[in-house]
Design an enzyme around this catalytic site. Sequence first.
Site, PDB file in Angstrom:
ATOM      1  N   ASN A   1       0.906  -1.220  -0.115  1.00 24.74           N
ATOM      2  CA  ASN A   1      -0.027  -0.110  -0.073  1.00 24.74           C
ATOM      3  C   ASN A   1       0.897   1.206   0.133  1.00 24.74           C
ATOM      4  O   ASN A   1       1.910   1.384   0.839  1.00 24.74           O
ATOM      5  CB  ASN A   1      -1.001  -0.163   1.302  1.00 24.74           C
ATOM      6  CG  ASN A   1      -1.626   1.178   1.616  1.00 24.74           C
ATOM      7  OD1 ASN A   1      -1.231   1.970   2.236  1.00 24.74           O
ATOM      8  ND2 ASN A   1      -2.684   1.426   0.879  1.00 24.74           N
ATOM      9  N   ASP A   2       0.681   2.384  -0.775  1.00 29.99           N
ATOM     10  CA  ASP A   2       1.623   3.384  -0.805  1.00 29.99           C
ATOM     11  C   ASP A   2       1.679   4.205   0.360  1.00 29.99           C
ATOM     12  O   ASP A   2       2.892   4.440   0.733  1.00 29.99           O
ATOM     13  CB  ASP A   2       0.881   4.360  -2.151  1.00 29.99           C
ATOM     14  CG  ASP A   2      -0.550   5.121  -1.693  1.00 29.99           C
ATOM     15  OD1 ASP A   2      -1.208   4.347  -1.015  1.00 29.99           O
ATOM     16  OD2 ASP A   2      -0.942   5.913  -2.331  1.00 29.99           O
TER      17      ASP A   2
ATOM     18  N   GLY B   1      -7.666  10.373  -2.611  1.00 30.83           N
ATOM     19  CA  GLY B   1      -8.239   9.676  -1.405  1.00 30.83           C
ATOM     20  C   GLY B   1      -7.092  10.235  -0.256  1.00 30.83           C
ATOM     21  O   GLY B   1      -6.156  10.714  -0.146  1.00 30.83           O
TER      22      GLY B   1
ATOM     23  N   GLU C   1      -5.816   1.953   7.292  1.00 33.83           N
ATOM     24  CA  GLU C   1      -6.357   2.372   6.464  1.00 33.83           C
ATOM     25  C   GLU C   1      -7.489   3.465   7.149  1.00 33.83           C
ATOM     26  O   GLU C   1      -8.664   3.551   7.096  1.00 33.83           O
ATOM     27  CB  GLU C   1      -7.608   1.286   5.751  1.00 33.83           C
ATOM     28  CG  GLU C   1      -6.846   0.630   4.593  1.00 33.83           C
ATOM     29  CD  GLU C   1      -6.518   1.421   3.390  1.00 33.83           C
ATOM     30  OE1 GLU C   1      -7.083   2.587   3.317  1.00 33.83           O
ATOM     31  OE2 GLU C   1      -5.991   0.914   2.475  1.00 33.83           O
TER      32      GLU C   1
ATOM     33  N   HIS D   1     -10.447   5.629   5.893  1.00 32.72           N
ATOM     34  CA  HIS D   1     -11.963   5.316   6.149  1.00 32.72           C
ATOM     35  C   HIS D   1     -12.382   5.236   7.538  1.00 32.72           C
ATOM     36  O   HIS D   1     -13.317   4.445   7.795  1.00 32.72           O
ATOM     37  CB  HIS D   1     -12.180   3.749   5.279  1.00 32.72           C
ATOM     38  CG  HIS D   1     -11.898   4.112   3.605  1.00 32.72           C
ATOM     39  ND1 HIS D   1     -12.400   4.587   2.931  1.00 32.72           N
ATOM     40  CD2 HIS D   1     -10.820   3.758   3.328  1.00 32.72           C
ATOM     41  CE1 HIS D   1     -11.892   4.779   1.903  1.00 32.72           C
ATOM     42  NE2 HIS D   1     -11.001   4.167   2.035  1.00 32.72           N
TER      43      HIS D   1
ATOM     44  N   CYS E   1     -18.530   8.327   0.758  1.00 31.73           N
ATOM     45  CA  CYS E   1     -17.203   7.938   0.310  1.00 31.73           C
ATOM     46  C   CYS E   1     -17.229   6.611  -0.665  1.00 31.73           C
ATOM     47  O   CYS E   1     -17.908   6.208  -0.958  1.00 31.73           O
ATOM     48  CB  CYS E   1     -16.606   7.420   1.556  1.00 31.73           C
ATOM     49  SG  CYS E   1     -14.822   6.813   1.459  1.00 31.73           S
TER      50      CYS E   1
ATOM     51  N   CYS F   1     -15.780   4.256  -0.699  1.00 34.54           N
ATOM     52  CA  CYS F   1     -15.801   2.850  -0.214  1.00 34.54           C
ATOM     53  C   CYS F   1     -17.273   2.507   0.207  1.00 34.54           C
ATOM     54  O   CYS F   1     -17.701   1.329   0.588  1.00 34.54           O
ATOM     55  CB  CYS F   1     -15.239   2.699   1.218  1.00 34.54           C
ATOM     56  SG  CYS F   1     -15.836   3.594   2.499  1.00 34.54           S
TER      57      CYS F   1
ATOM     58  N   CYS G   1     -16.182   9.211   5.775  1.00 32.78           N
ATOM     59  CA  CYS G   1     -15.027   8.922   6.118  1.00 32.78           C
ATOM     60  C   CYS G   1     -14.171  10.125   6.117  1.00 32.78           C
ATOM     61  O   CYS G   1     -14.458  11.008   5.319  1.00 32.78           O
ATOM     62  CB  CYS G   1     -14.517   7.710   5.129  1.00 32.78           C
ATOM     63  SG  CYS G   1     -15.199   6.354   5.022  1.00 32.78           S
TER      64      CYS G   1
HETATM   65 ZN    ZN Z   1     -14.553   5.560   2.929  1.00 29.66          ZN
END
Ligand code: ZN
Length: 401
Positions: A193-194, A222, A243, A246, A256, A258, A263
């Site tokens: 993950n970045d 994001g 994460e 979120h 969002c 997601c 979020c």
């Molecule tokens: Zn989200």
Amino acid sequence: MRAGPSQEEIRRHNLGVLLRHVHLGGPTSRAELTSRMGLNRSTIMALTADLTAAGLVREELPKETGRAGRPSLVVRPESARVYVLAFDVGVDRVVAARVGLGGVILDRREAPRARGPFDLEALTTQLAGFARQMLRKTRPDTVCVGAAAAFAGGVRAADGLVKFGPNLGATDVPFGEELARRLGLGLPVSVGNDANLGALAEHTRGIGVGCRDLIYLHGDVGIGGGVIVGGQLLSGHSGYGGEVGHMVVNPGGRLCGCGSRGCLEAEVGERTVLEAAGRVEDHVGRDAIRDVVDAADRGDIMAQGALMRVGDWLGIGVANLVNIFNPEIVIFGGMLRDIYLGSAAQVRSRIATGALAGTRERLRLRTSALGDDATLTGAAELAFSQVLSDPLEVLARVGAP
Ligand SMILES: [Zn+2]
């Protein structure tokens, strides 16, 4: 009862530790390595001789030391000879780089990425093409010891599958596997993950060096997060930990990507900033965010209002994180660097009211020291991780010249 490690296991471990010192610290004298590793001089000499014979380091006389007596030889990484391939896939930009041992970027290619549906074939073809261009320019005695990529999405730890990447439109994408196939080097491509890799990079080479507890927040349309606790990256059970984008900060708030509402990413992300600042929809990306910050500096009321609003939500999010993790430093990177700089007062005031006194007393808020290369640098460190844990095994496997 399991027997303790053998002499050979200890030697291999120490080779990795010594190589890591030189990789992260740059040229280091034998005397310094002796004291840092807590080993005796003859052991350091033997380890250095092994790494030199393998072509991973070389020893040189130091420049003028100003001290009398025989100077201690300096061990430096063979940056031009031993390298990795590092890739960074963001929403608006893709980068490929050849990074030498010691963290030197030897060569790089980058291109803007058009927003739109995710196209695995086009992306991996482009990145493999960049890699081939760079590899054609290498000398025959050089050796590639690893490859890794940072990806703006949730990555499954077990196999590097990109499980979700709503801002890139990627779902269940075998990105690392496909890129490795197209590279055709016989090397796997690790994927992370970045924001996790950004955290790793700031921890090993950036503003967070020496901090055992840090949080890196990465904005790229994001918001991603990387959390380092007690010196270790928090990965979670399947690799999706951290994460923080979120985390719900405003129940019933904005929708969002997601599927949830309110979020942190929905309240602080690019779209919200631009909308709140009254910007037109066709101008997006980092430059558009910088324009808002610049406009606010010049007194634009709408831009100032937008930054105050997102600064509130960002501060609330950071206050929650600070209460949970008690970090020494919170680092703002990517697009969040600009947003933080434009709303720092608001962020600090929210932390002052929302974070417990004990957790905020010694907290430092900083912007990324590695800038736009934080995630790429993290990918390079991921690619180096194997050679740093067992140098000789990896060299044998990649068939070093
Ligand atoms: Zn989200």
